[in-house]
Write a protein that holds these residues in place. Sequence first.
Motif, mmCIF file in Angstrom:
data_model
loop_
_atom_site.group_PDB
_atom_site.id
_atom_site.type_symbol
_atom_site.label_atom_id
_atom_site.label_comp_id
_atom_site.label_asym_id
_atom_site.label_seq_id
_atom_site.Cartn_x
_atom_site.Cartn_y
_atom_site.Cartn_z
ATOM 1 N N VAL A 1 101.741 -27.731 16.680
ATOM 2 C CA VAL A 1 102.610 -28.576 15.860
ATOM 3 C C VAL A 1 103.847 -28.897 16.701
ATOM 4 N N GLY A 2 103.746 -29.945 17.506
ATOM 5 C CA GLY A 2 104.818 -30.274 18.439
ATOM 6 C C GLY A 2 104.933 -29.215 19.533
ATOM 7 N N GLY A 3 105.882 -29.440 20.422
ATOM 8 C CA GLY A 3 106.153 -28.439 21.449
ATOM 9 C C GLY A 3 106.676 -27.159 20.819
ATOM 10 N N THR A 4 107.410 -27.310 19.729
ATOM 11 C CA THR A 4 107.948 -26.143 19.020
ATOM 12 C C THR A 4 106.809 -25.226 18.583
ATOM 13 N N GLY A 5 105.770 -25.833 18.006
ATOM 14 C CA GLY A 5 104.627 -25.044 17.541
ATOM 15 C C GLY A 5 103.929 -24.349 18.699
ATOM 16 N N SER B 1 119.977 -22.475 26.605
ATOM 17 C CA SER B 1 118.619 -22.986 26.529
ATOM 18 C C SER B 1 118.478 -23.772 25.235
ATOM 19 N N TRP B 2 117.316 -24.318 25.037
ATOM 20 C CA TRP B 2 117.021 -24.985 23.762
ATOM 21 C C TRP B 2 117.068 -23.894 22.676
ATOM 22 N N PRO B 3 117.889 -24.094 21.612
ATOM 23 C CA PRO B 3 118.156 -22.999 20.669
ATOM 24 C C PRO B 3 116.914 -22.357 20.049
ATOM 25 N N VAL C 1 110.420 -20.335 30.864
ATOM 26 C CA VAL C 1 111.077 -21.264 31.792
ATOM 27 C C VAL C 1 110.820 -22.695 31.317
ATOM 28 N N HIS C 2 111.792 -23.541 31.578
ATOM 29 C CA HIS C 2 111.632 -24.943 31.186
ATOM 30 C C HIS C 2 110.794 -25.656 32.227
ATOM 31 N N GLY C 3 109.957 -26.574 31.773
ATOM 32 C CA GLY C 3 109.311 -27.502 32.686
ATOM 33 C C GLY C 3 110.376 -28.474 33.178
ATOM 34 N N HIS D 1 115.509 -29.679 32.353
ATOM 35 C CA HIS D 1 116.018 -28.577 31.530
ATOM 36 C C HIS D 1 116.909 -29.095 30.405
ATOM 37 N N ASN D 2 116.696 -28.545 29.216
ATOM 38 C CA ASN D 2 117.533 -28.846 28.047
ATOM 39 C C ASN D 2 118.356 -27.598 27.750
ATOM 40 N N PRO D 3 119.662 -27.596 27.789
ATOM 41 C CA PRO D 3 120.559 -28.752 27.767
ATOM 42 C C PRO D 3 121.156 -29.179 29.109
ATOM 43 N N ILE E 1 105.801 -21.684 30.213
ATOM 44 C CA ILE E 1 106.445 -22.906 30.699
ATOM 45 C C ILE E 1 106.519 -23.890 29.543
ATOM 46 N N ASP E 2 107.746 -24.289 29.224
ATOM 47 C CA ASP E 2 107.967 -25.194 28.104
ATOM 48 C C ASP E 2 108.196 -26.599 28.657
ATOM 49 N N ALA E 3 107.140 -27.400 28.664
ATOM 50 C CA ALA E 3 107.226 -28.741 29.258
ATOM 51 C C ALA E 3 107.359 -29.773 28.140
ATOM 52 N N ALA E 4 108.591 -30.211 27.898
ATOM 53 C CA ALA E 4 108.816 -31.189 26.828
ATOM 54 C C ALA E 4 109.147 -32.569 27.402
ATOM 55 N N TYR E 5 109.644 -32.628 28.642
ATOM 56 C CA TYR E 5 110.204 -33.892 29.162
ATOM 57 C C TYR E 5 109.480 -34.391 30.405
ATOM 58 N N TYR E 6 108.193 -34.038 30.558
ATOM 59 C CA TYR E 6 107.452 -34.486 31.742
ATOM 60 C C TYR E 6 107.447 -36.014 31.791
ATOM 61 N N MET F 1 103.022 -28.129 26.114
ATOM 62 C CA MET F 1 103.417 -29.523 26.385
ATOM 63 C C MET F 1 103.616 -30.261 25.064
ATOM 64 N N SER F 2 104.784 -30.874 24.942
ATOM 65 C CA SER F 2 105.090 -31.621 23.724
ATOM 66 C C SER F 2 104.619 -33.068 23.860
ATOM 67 N N GLY F 3 104.171 -33.637 22.758
ATOM 68 C CA GLY F 3 103.848 -35.072 22.754
ATOM 69 C C GLY F 3 105.025 -35.891 22.239
ATOM 70 N N SER F 4 106.125 -35.217 21.939
ATOM 71 C CA SER F 4 107.246 -35.898 21.279
ATOM 72 C C SER F 4 107.965 -36.880 22.195
ATOM 73 N N LYS F 5 108.277 -36.443 23.406
ATOM 74 C CA LYS F 5 109.168 -37.253 24.244
ATOM 75 C C LYS F 5 108.381 -38.265 25.062
ATOM 76 N N ALA F 6 107.385 -37.799 25.818
ATOM 77 C CA ALA F 6 106.691 -38.704 26.740
ATOM 78 C C ALA F 6 105.884 -39.762 25.982
ATOM 79 N N ASP G 1 105.461 -37.185 14.591
ATOM 80 C CA ASP G 1 104.046 -36.903 14.339
ATOM 81 C C ASP G 1 103.673 -35.467 14.678
ATOM 82 N N ARG G 2 104.597 -34.738 15.260
ATOM 83 C CA ARG G 2 104.473 -33.300 15.492
ATOM 84 C C ARG G 2 103.184 -32.922 16.227
ATOM 85 N N ILE G 3 103.172 -33.340 17.492
ATOM 86 C CA ILE G 3 101.972 -33.069 18.278
ATOM 87 C C ILE G 3 102.326 -32.418 19.620
HETATM 88 C C1 LIG Z 1 113.142 -27.699 25.758
HETATM 89 C C2 LIG Z 1 112.395 -28.148 24.554
HETATM 90 N N1 LIG Z 1 111.247 -27.569 24.258
HETATM 91 C C3 LIG Z 1 110.532 -27.932 23.197
HETATM 92 C C4 LIG Z 1 110.966 -28.925 22.350
HETATM 93 C C5 LIG Z 1 110.117 -29.217 21.152
HETATM 94 O O1 LIG Z 1 109.828 -30.476 20.887
HETATM 95 P P1 LIG Z 1 108.885 -30.900 19.675
HETATM 96 O O2 LIG Z 1 108.628 -29.725 18.822
HETATM 97 O O3 LIG Z 1 109.641 -31.952 18.969
HETATM 98 O O4 LIG Z 1 107.654 -31.412 20.315
HETATM 99 C C6 LIG Z 1 112.193 -29.561 22.601
HETATM 100 C C7 LIG Z 1 112.715 -30.569 21.692
HETATM 101 O O5 LIG Z 1 113.813 -30.999 21.705
HETATM 102 C C8 LIG Z 1 112.918 -29.165 23.750
HETATM 103 O O6 LIG Z 1 114.080 -29.743 24.059
#
Ligand SMILES: Cc1ncc(COP(=O)(O)O)c(C=O)c1O
Length: 391
Positions: A97-101, A125-127, A173-175, A178-180, A206-211, A238-243, A249-251
């Motif tokens: 369910v998104g990268g969060t899931g 890091s991302w909270p 580790v962030h892919g 890095h956020n923020p 590895i949290d890849a959200a912004y590839y 890998m999140s489908g949210s950004k790319a 749609d939470r993928i």
């Molecule tokens: C570093 C990082 N990981 C994961 C996510 C999760 O994204 P989402 O659950 O919207 O796919 C985000 C979203 O802002 C992020 O910044």
Amino acid sequence: MFESFSPPSVDALYRTAAAYAADPRPDKLDLGVGVYRDENGLSPVMRSVRIAEERLCAENETKAYLPLAGEPGFLAGMSALLFDGERPDNVAAVQSVGGTGGIRLALELAQHANPDVRVHLGVPSWPNHQGISDRLKIPVSVYDYLNDQKDAASFDNARNSLRNARQGDVLIVHGPCHNPTGLDLPSDEVVSLLREAASMGVIPLIDAAYYGLGNPLDEDLTAIRDIIEQLPECFVSMSGSKAFGLYRDRIGILFIKCRDGASAELARGNAEVLARVNYSAPAAHGAQVIGTILSDQALKEDWQTELALMRGRMTVLRETIKATADDHPALQIIWRTKGIFSLLPFGPEVTEALAEQHAIHMPPTGRVNLAGLSPDTAVRFVDAVKELVAR
Ligand SMILES: Cc1ncc(COP(=O)(O)O)c(C=O)c1O
């Protein structure tokens, strides 16, 4: 039952969004929430997504449940994208369910395997990295992600943090991007850090959200693939949210690299059980959209072209800021960073003044979403910072 609750602490980003919404000034700027925006301040539906949706709307014949591991076309498409061919047998893939899931599932799985698991995390890091761990009652050991000058990610800090790591712990580790902070370790340092972690039995996540948003897509995917190849075990979310711009749609997808094919089967089966008790079955829409795009060469190329344009826009914005900033110390970090974010070296006094005096809204942490700017408003932003922050 419910009157005993204490009021929830609201994420600073949501407060920023509320202040932006309540601001009546027509020239207000939202540099808060982490979504890509175009020149007009919109987060548009990507062309390839629109076409895939139209096709699905015409062709979908059922809304019956999907398999627990996820939509097969999506799993196959994302696997082919990441591995540039077949996914190896020792890598399991589960829709999330998104990268969060994906992060949640990885941490639950790690805890399922090792009830004493601890998380190691560079901060800021991302909270949600901390938040999800807290909810799962997984202790988090933090280290300073940045060096003392706050102008680069610190390899030494990350490496030293491994000193108190134990076998069966997880290192998040962030892919790319890095956020923020917008500051990444060079990929050879990431590989060396993760190999060292792996030699201690620590599992990298590895949290890849912004590839594709900071470097060319191929470069980012190759770097992630290299990491997977060099480690005996790891998670990649890998999140489908950004790319793909599919935020709502939470993928997402969680890859689990295991020592062999039999362990990958076990990992997948156990991940399915955890997913089942959380939400029963995965959602179809975003998965089918991505599956459709990735299985059609023309759509895939169109998606990559649009993604490259998004990345190009971020580069132009950074160049515009650099050209007008007169090397102002509070802005220098912007042209050293990649992706949509930079973490600026000022706190709430400045962000409050930016909001009050210039209708520029960003969170008190100093994280700016540069995608909220256009070349014109970038100049306005630079002038406002110069006015409020002494050199
Ligand atoms: C570093 C990082 N990981 C994961 C996510 C999760 O994204 P989402 O659950 O919207 O796919 C985000 C979203 O802002 C992020 O910044």
